[in-house]
Design a protein around this motif. Structure first.
Motif, PDB file in Angstrom:
ATOM      1  N   GLU A 287      -6.644   8.436  -0.862  1.00 51.61           N
ATOM      2  CA  GLU A 287      -6.269   7.359  -1.915  1.00 51.61           C
ATOM      3  C   GLU A 287      -6.347   6.520  -1.496  1.00 51.61           C
ATOM      4  OE1 GLU A 287      -1.840   9.075  -2.135  1.00 51.61           O
ATOM      5  OE2 GLU A 287      -2.302  11.612  -2.537  1.00 51.61           O
ATOM      6  N   GLN A 288      -6.412   5.966  -0.684  1.00 51.00           N
ATOM      7  CA  GLN A 288      -6.724   4.355  -0.251  1.00 51.00           C
ATOM      8  C   GLN A 288      -8.366   3.904  -0.453  1.00 51.00           C
ATOM      9  OE1 GLN A 288      -5.034   1.649   2.512  1.00 51.00           O
ATOM     10  NE2 GLN A 288      -2.821   3.252   3.284  1.00 51.00           N
TER      11      GLN A 288
ATOM     12  N   LEU B 175      -6.972  -6.115   2.582  1.00 51.75           N
ATOM     13  CA  LEU B 175      -7.629  -4.277   2.771  1.00 51.75           C
ATOM     14  C   LEU B 175      -6.037  -3.548   4.105  1.00 51.75           C
ATOM     15  CD1 LEU B 175     -10.983  -4.676   3.942  1.00 51.75           C
ATOM     16  CD2 LEU B 175      -9.963  -3.687   1.472  1.00 51.75           C
ATOM     17  N   HIS B 176      -5.544  -4.355   3.828  1.00 54.01           N
ATOM     18  CA  HIS B 176      -3.839  -3.795   4.699  1.00 54.01           C
ATOM     19  C   HIS B 176      -5.043  -2.983   6.066  1.00 54.01           C
ATOM     20  CE1 HIS B 176      -1.928  -5.029   1.695  1.00 54.01           C
ATOM     21  NE2 HIS B 176      -2.618  -4.753   1.460  1.00 54.01           N
TER      22      HIS B 176
ATOM     23  N   ALA C 128      -5.551   3.182   7.603  1.00 52.91           N
ATOM     24  CA  ALA C 128      -4.298   3.085   6.219  1.00 52.91           C
ATOM     25  C   ALA C 128      -3.261   2.205   6.301  1.00 52.91           C
ATOM     26  CB  ALA C 128      -3.398   4.462   6.326  1.00 52.91           C
TER      27      ALA C 128
ATOM     28  N   LYS D 229     -10.687   5.026   1.662  1.00 57.77           N
ATOM     29  CA  LYS D 229     -10.868   4.170   2.369  1.00 57.77           C
ATOM     30  C   LYS D 229     -10.970   5.983   3.811  1.00 57.77           C
ATOM     31  CE  LYS D 229      -7.777   0.866   3.777  1.00 57.77           C
ATOM     32  NZ  LYS D 229      -6.733   0.267   4.230  1.00 57.77           N
TER      33      LYS D 229
ATOM     34  N   GLU E 279      -3.601  10.381   2.609  1.00 51.92           N
ATOM     35  CA  GLU E 279      -3.399   8.650   2.707  1.00 51.92           C
ATOM     36  C   GLU E 279      -5.083   7.684   2.370  1.00 51.92           C
ATOM     37  OE1 GLU E 279      -1.477   5.948   2.081  1.00 51.92           O
ATOM     38  OE2 GLU E 279      -0.143   7.350   2.231  1.00 51.92           O
ATOM     39  N   LEU E 280      -5.848   7.964   2.726  1.00 55.68           N
ATOM     40  CA  LEU E 280      -6.993   7.748   3.564  1.00 55.68           C
ATOM     41  C   LEU E 280      -7.603   8.141   1.743  1.00 55.68           C
ATOM     42  CD1 LEU E 280      -7.625   8.384   7.083  1.00 55.68           C
ATOM     43  CD2 LEU E 280      -7.495   5.771   6.342  1.00 55.68           C
TER      44      LEU E 280
ATOM     45  N   THR F  50       0.632  -1.042   0.198  1.00 57.30           N
ATOM     46  CA  THR F  50      -0.062  -0.399   0.278  1.00 57.30           C
ATOM     47  C   THR F  50       1.047   1.321  -0.352  1.00 57.30           C
ATOM     48  OG1 THR F  50       0.011   0.519   2.005  1.00 57.30           O
ATOM     49  CG2 THR F  50      -1.809  -0.908   1.253  1.00 57.30           C
ATOM     50  N   ASP F  51       0.116   2.543  -0.720  1.00 62.05           N
ATOM     51  CA  ASP F  51       1.151   4.056  -0.223  1.00 62.05           C
ATOM     52  C   ASP F  51       1.930   3.805   0.928  1.00 62.05           C
ATOM     53  OD1 ASP F  51       0.094   3.926  -2.936  1.00 62.05           O
ATOM     54  OD2 ASP F  51      -1.785   5.396  -2.359  1.00 62.05           O
TER      55      ASP F  51
END
Length: 416
Positions: A194-195, A354-355, A133, A197, A191-192, A2-3
């Motif tokens: 972009e994911q 989903l990490h 994240a 989430k 970050e969230l 993940t990022d």
């Protein structure tokens, strides 16, 4: 990868920059109504989210009250407020009405802030955001290092914050705890987003802000460390009486209960059941440094338990309305055990995909309860309603309903 994991890997390779001093220096401690009024005015005129933190004296004082409150907001700078001198912060709370609070591990600080009259209407929890994240380490220092590239000094986290006056190094540490909290919030929000989430996080934050105070713990004495060694009801009664006596003494003296009498000493006394003060004084934890008055106090608690009729002794286990321990399911209800095994496997697989930690996708207690007592109608709609009734947020319901619905149809291996 993940990022978030990419970011963590990159930051591991680059040495973090030590953050040694607050940008505007260490602010004076606000400890009287006049100084507090100035802080209220400054923060009311500030803009954007407000970073909030609190320091307690856990392990030193009774309870979880705040002994320092730190805030930072654009246009207002940083404030360090002494709740001993300013025990009512409701005016500050009113000045921040409608402002988003940024906290790290919000559920740890919100109870002691509420005691001071502070209640956020909305919040952003940087620890929880880090979990969602997929960051491997979510302590404040680790998050600031991984996301922003700075190293926070964390050497004063466990000191006695009830000390007065507070030493300058402690105040510097406290101010730095809110120095980059809004910057961290902004980076994690991106970050969230972009994911995909961010909506999940916003639902979680809203649930924390809206949650009522937790109810008082039932039979808190049962959490005595080493309690698993105590099996007979009379011995359990001694644990209860000693715990209650210690709690009263700790509250009266405003000292952490563990500093009044250790859990190990309580368990030892319960197992040995001393008949008198002399026998009690010979036990570990009741040594020569303990005065006769204290020994008499503890022996009186033991004697109370020794004198209780059988019907008044506590049961070996606390009353519980939920499912039995999962290890007992295979014998009690093999079908439920099969449902739980299938649900756990499916939830774990999705959480890995989903990490994010499994408990953030759906709590283990929710999975256990719905597997032990599933809805009569095993449709996705009924399962979704059951999950929502157990406190799952909409995003959790949407993701886990198909998995758990399928798991609820699992059968024991012998039946296949």
């Amino acid at each position: 990868m993940t990022d978030a994991q990419d970011t963590a890997s990159a930051d591991t390779a680059a040495a973090p920059v030590p953050l040694l001093d607050p940008r505007e220096g260490i602010p004076p401690v606000t400890a009287d109504p006049e100084a507090l009024a100035e802080v209220v005015a400054a923060f009311a005129a500030g803009t954007g989210p407000v970073a909030v933190d609190a320091e307690r004296a856990s392990g030193y004082r009774y309870g979880q009250r705040a002994y320092l409150v730190q805030l930072r907001r654009a246009g207002a700078g940083t404030a360090l407020i002494d709740p001993v001198g300013c025990p009512d912060l409701s005016a500050l709370d009113a000045a921040l009405s409608g402002t988003e609070w940024v906290l790290h591990a919000a559920t740890q600080d919100l109870p002691c802030l509420a005691e001071l009259g502070m209640h956020p209407s909305s919040l952003f929890d940087t620890e929880l955001a880090g979990r969602l994240a997929g960051f491997p380490r979510v302590g404040l220092g680790a998050m600031v290092e991984q996301v922003l590239g700075y190293a926070l000094e964390k050497g004063h986290s466990a000191v006695d914050w009830s000390t007065r006056p507070l030493p300058e190094p402690w105040l510097r540490y406290a101010a730095l705890d809110v120095e980059l909290l809004v910057d961290l919030r902004d980076a994690l929000e991106q970050e969230l987003r972009e994911q995909g989430k961010l909506e999940w996080a916003l639902q979680e934050f809203a649930a924390i802000a809206a949650a009522p105070p937790p109810p008082p713990r039932v039979d808190p004495w049962r959490r005595t460390s080493g309690m698993h060694k105590v099996r007979r009801r009379r011995q359990i009664g001694i644990v209860r009486e000693l715990w209650l006596a210690r709690d009263r003494a700790a509250r009266d003296r405003d000292i952490s209960p563990g500093r009044v009498l250790s859990d190990a000493a309580i368990v030892t006394a319960a197992l040995e059941n001393p008949p008198n003060v002399h026998a009690l004084a010979a036990l570990p934890g009741f040594g020569h440094r303990m005065g006769r008055r204290q020994l008499d106090q503890w022996q009186a608690a033991v004697d109370r338990a020794r004198g209780l009729p059988e019907r008044e002794l506590p049961q070996p286990t606390a009353a519980y309305t939920g499912p039995p321990p999962p290890r007992a399911w295979a014998d009690k209800d093999p079908a439920a055990a099969a449902r739980l095994s299938a649900a756990r496997a499916a939830v774990t697989a999705m959480a890995d995909e989903l990490h994010l930690p499994q408990e953030n996708l759906v709590t283990p207690d929710t999975v256990r309860r719905v597997c032990w007592a599933p809805p009569a109608d095993l449709t996705p709609e009924a399962v979704a309603a059951a999950l929502a009734d157990l406190g799952a947020r909409p995003w959790q319901v949407q993701l886990t309903t198909p998995l758990i619905t399928k798991a609820l149809t699992a059968r024991p291996t012998a039946d296949r």
